[in-house]
Design a protein around this motif. Structure first.
Motif, short mmCIF file in Angstrom:
data_model
loop_
_atom_site.label_atom_id
_atom_site.label_comp_id
_atom_site.label_asym_id
_atom_site.label_seq_id
_atom_site.Cartn_x
_atom_site.Cartn_y
_atom_site.Cartn_z
N THR B 7 2.86 3.49 -7.57
CA THR B 7 1.74 3.87 -6.71
C THR B 7 2.24 4.02 -5.29
OG1 THR B 7 0.32 2.47 -8.07
CG2 THR B 7 -0.57 3.25 -6.00
N PRO B 8 1.91 5.11 -4.57
CA PRO B 8 1.14 6.28 -5.02
C PRO B 8 2.05 7.30 -5.71
CG PRO B 8 1.72 6.54 -2.72
CD PRO B 8 2.28 5.20 -3.14
N ARG B 11 2.81 11.17 -1.17
CA ARG B 11 2.44 10.67 0.15
C ARG B 11 3.12 11.54 1.20
NH1 ARG B 11 0.75 5.57 2.32
NH2 ARG B 11 -0.02 6.11 4.40
N THR B 109 7.49 8.76 -7.09
CA THR B 109 6.64 8.98 -5.92
C THR B 109 7.31 10.03 -5.05
OG1 THR B 109 5.75 6.72 -5.85
CG2 THR B 109 5.69 7.99 -3.80
#
Lengths: 115, 114
Positions: B7-8, B11, B109
């Motif tokens: 997570t995330p 970004r 990510t």
């Protein structure tokens, strides 16, 4: 230090033809070698590994790899490629003890299988 | 059994901003790793952990910090993001090394630093 090299940035094959992705290694002692595949926008998935024993290792999705000690190679092969095999392939080698939980990766080879 | 989750997924940061990436695994693995993936460079190890409460530097640790307060979680922090940290970050985990087990990877990510 343990290291692997993938001499080809890209491999292009027609569907149904044999697929080979090359990997050579440089190690001190016995090599512990891995192949991973990365599909677009996904994490790496384990395909197969060589620890010891038979030089021909069978893995997931019909892939196999041949360990060749004299040529210090660990090439990934598939007898008949599919369009869905198009992905980024990484060869990796384990570090020496006591850090043998760490992997060193090659730069990767992009495989494109055309219909 | 979700395996390794991150997570995330995406970004975008401005230079100088900070953020934390979270990695979680539900396989009770001892070892956890953070890698960055850049084109033509394969995966490079940033930091790793050999157990709860332990962390160690990998190949490219500068600009990053990590923590492993719980066995199942491994956090990667960027205190002051720089454009050079634009990359795809992968978390991985593995059980004890005795059987030369493979590493299991999260989905990644994608971070962009402007």
């Amino acid at each position: 230090a343990q290291s692997v090299a993938q001499p080809e940035d890209q491999v292009n094959v027609a569907e149904g033809n044999p697929l080979t992705v090359k990997c050579t290694y440089s190690v001190s002692g016995n090599p512990y070698l891995f192949w991973y595949v990365q599909y677009p926008n996904r994490g790496l998935q384990f395909l197969l590994k060589y620890i010891t024993g038979d030089n021909l290792v069978k893995g997931s999705y019909g892939f196999e790899a041949e360990f060749n000690k004299s040529q210090t190679s660990f090439h990934l092969k598939k007898p008949s490629a599919l369009v869905s095999d198009s992905a980024l392939y990484f060869c990796a080698v384990r570090d020496l003890p006591p850090n043998d939980y760490k992997l060193s990766f090659g730069a990767g080879t992009t495989v494109t299988v055309r219909a | 059994n979700a395996g390794v989750t991150q997570t995330p997924k995406f970004r975008v940061l401005k230079t100088g901003q900070s953020m934390t990436l979270l990695c979680a695994q539900d396989m009770n693995h001892e070892y956890m790793y953070w890698y960055r993936q850049d084109p033509g460079m394969g995966l490079r190890l940033i930091h790793y952990s050999v157990g709860e409460g332990t962390t160690a530097k990998g190949e490219v640790p500068d600009g990053y910090n990590v923590s492993r307060l719980k066995k199942q979680n491994f956090l990667l922090g960027l205190e002051s993001a720089a454009p050079s940290q634009t990359s795809v970050y992968f978390c991985a985990s593995s059980p004890l090394a005795g059987d030369y087990n493979e590493q299991f990877f999260g989905p990644g990510t994608r971070l962009t630093v402007l």
